[in-house]
Write an enzyme that holds these catalytic residues in place. Sequence first.
Site, short mmCIF file in Angstrom:
data_model
loop_
_atom_site.label_atom_id
_atom_site.label_comp_id
_atom_site.label_asym_id
_atom_site.label_seq_id
_atom_site.Cartn_x
_atom_site.Cartn_y
_atom_site.Cartn_z
N ARG A 44 44.85 1.44 39.07
CA ARG A 44 44.09 2.03 37.97
C ARG A 44 43.38 3.31 38.42
O ARG A 44 42.85 3.37 39.53
CB ARG A 44 43.05 1.03 37.47
CG ARG A 44 43.54 0.22 36.29
CD ARG A 44 42.65 -0.94 35.97
NE ARG A 44 41.25 -0.64 35.79
CZ ARG A 44 40.34 -1.54 35.41
NH1 ARG A 44 40.71 -2.80 35.19
NH2 ARG A 44 39.08 -1.21 35.27
N LYS B 57 37.28 -11.20 36.05
CA LYS B 57 37.15 -11.56 34.63
C LYS B 57 38.53 -11.63 33.96
O LYS B 57 38.86 -12.60 33.29
CB LYS B 57 36.27 -10.55 33.87
CG LYS B 57 34.84 -10.47 34.39
CD LYS B 57 33.99 -9.52 33.57
CE LYS B 57 34.42 -8.07 33.64
NZ LYS B 57 34.32 -7.46 34.99
N ARG C 236 43.76 -4.06 44.01
CA ARG C 236 44.29 -4.43 42.68
C ARG C 236 45.46 -3.54 42.28
O ARG C 236 45.45 -2.34 42.49
CB ARG C 236 43.19 -4.29 41.62
CG ARG C 236 43.76 -4.44 40.21
CD ARG C 236 42.76 -4.67 39.15
NE ARG C 236 41.65 -3.74 39.20
CZ ARG C 236 40.52 -3.95 38.57
NH1 ARG C 236 40.34 -5.05 37.86
NH2 ARG C 236 39.55 -3.07 38.65
N ARG D 215 30.79 2.56 38.49
CA ARG D 215 30.95 1.37 37.64
C ARG D 215 29.97 0.27 38.04
O ARG D 215 29.43 -0.43 37.18
CB ARG D 215 32.40 0.87 37.70
CG ARG D 215 33.33 1.76 36.89
CD ARG D 215 34.80 1.55 37.24
NE ARG D 215 35.24 0.20 37.05
CZ ARG D 215 36.30 -0.33 37.66
NH1 ARG D 215 37.00 0.38 38.53
NH2 ARG D 215 36.65 -1.57 37.41
N ARG E 222 28.73 -5.11 26.63
CA ARG E 222 28.49 -4.54 27.94
C ARG E 222 27.13 -3.86 28.04
O ARG E 222 26.81 -3.27 29.06
CB ARG E 222 29.57 -3.51 28.19
CG ARG E 222 30.21 -3.61 29.55
CD ARG E 222 31.25 -2.52 29.57
NE ARG E 222 31.89 -2.41 30.83
CZ ARG E 222 33.02 -3.05 31.13
NH1 ARG E 222 33.57 -3.88 30.29
NH2 ARG E 222 33.57 -2.84 32.29
#
Length: 215
Positions: free
Chosen positions: A161, A13, A127, A172, A88
């Site tokens: 992160r 996203k 990531r 998540r 969300r």
Amino acid sequence: MRIVLVGPPGAGKGTQAAFLAKNLDIPHISTGDLFRANISQGTALGLEAKGYMDRGELVPDEVTIGMAKDRMEQADAANGFLLDGFPRNVAQAEALDVVLKADEMQLDAVLDLEVPEDEVVKRIAGRRICRNDSSHVFHVEYNAPKTEGVCDTCGGELYQRADDSEETVRTRLEVYHTQTEPIIDYYRAQNLVVTISALGKVDEVTARAMAALKK
Ligand code: AP5
Ligand code: ZN
């Protein structure tokens, strides 16, 4: 255009939002980036959000909706926006409808990025994001920076992160299925949902998204 971007964690996203916002000349509003900026600045809002984020849970609606509203006002939503990570859950989607209605505005599309779970896990594991700005996103293999550990955009240090650990990613994903996926049905009832596959190279996905939004 007024667009909501939806998809599981790690779908791409943030990566797509950067290109789409530029192509469409609209502001990219990411509640995740806003929370991370507050955390790095040590604000009260950041302190409140951090525990929820580290556990992979949603930050409470009272905090999130107010922050998103402020940012939309600041961005002058009348000229369009790309929302990434907000709404969300259904309560947030209803709150957004109220804000838009008050200004006689409507969403144009909800772009739903579809990615299989095993791909999401690989994308998140590799990531790396920038200390200066969490919207500067890389991947050690798929989207490697020119110099290892250094942001191409601003020269900042890249790091992993805190919520990208295997255990938090599992939470998540569960939160996504139980709380966020229902907004797709909510928006389907308004005939706004455009689903595309987010597999393939970053620029291929951007081209697919642009084509779908033009329809
Ligand atoms: P948030 O920051 O919104 O995280 P998320 O939704 O979990 O999404 P991610 O940032 O993990 O992934 P992404 O889809 O943006 O993927 P990316 O482009 O980085 O939220 C974090 C937390 O904040 C939440 O858990 C919650 O606590 C809180 N929060 C935020 N908003 C909230 C709200 N509204 N209400 C309540 N709480 C809220 O890509 C992933 C990786 O894949 C990157 O390494 C990238 O380089 C790579 N990649 C991207 N595209 C491709 C491709 N096509 N091929 C190969 N690799 C790719
Ligand atoms: Zn950077």
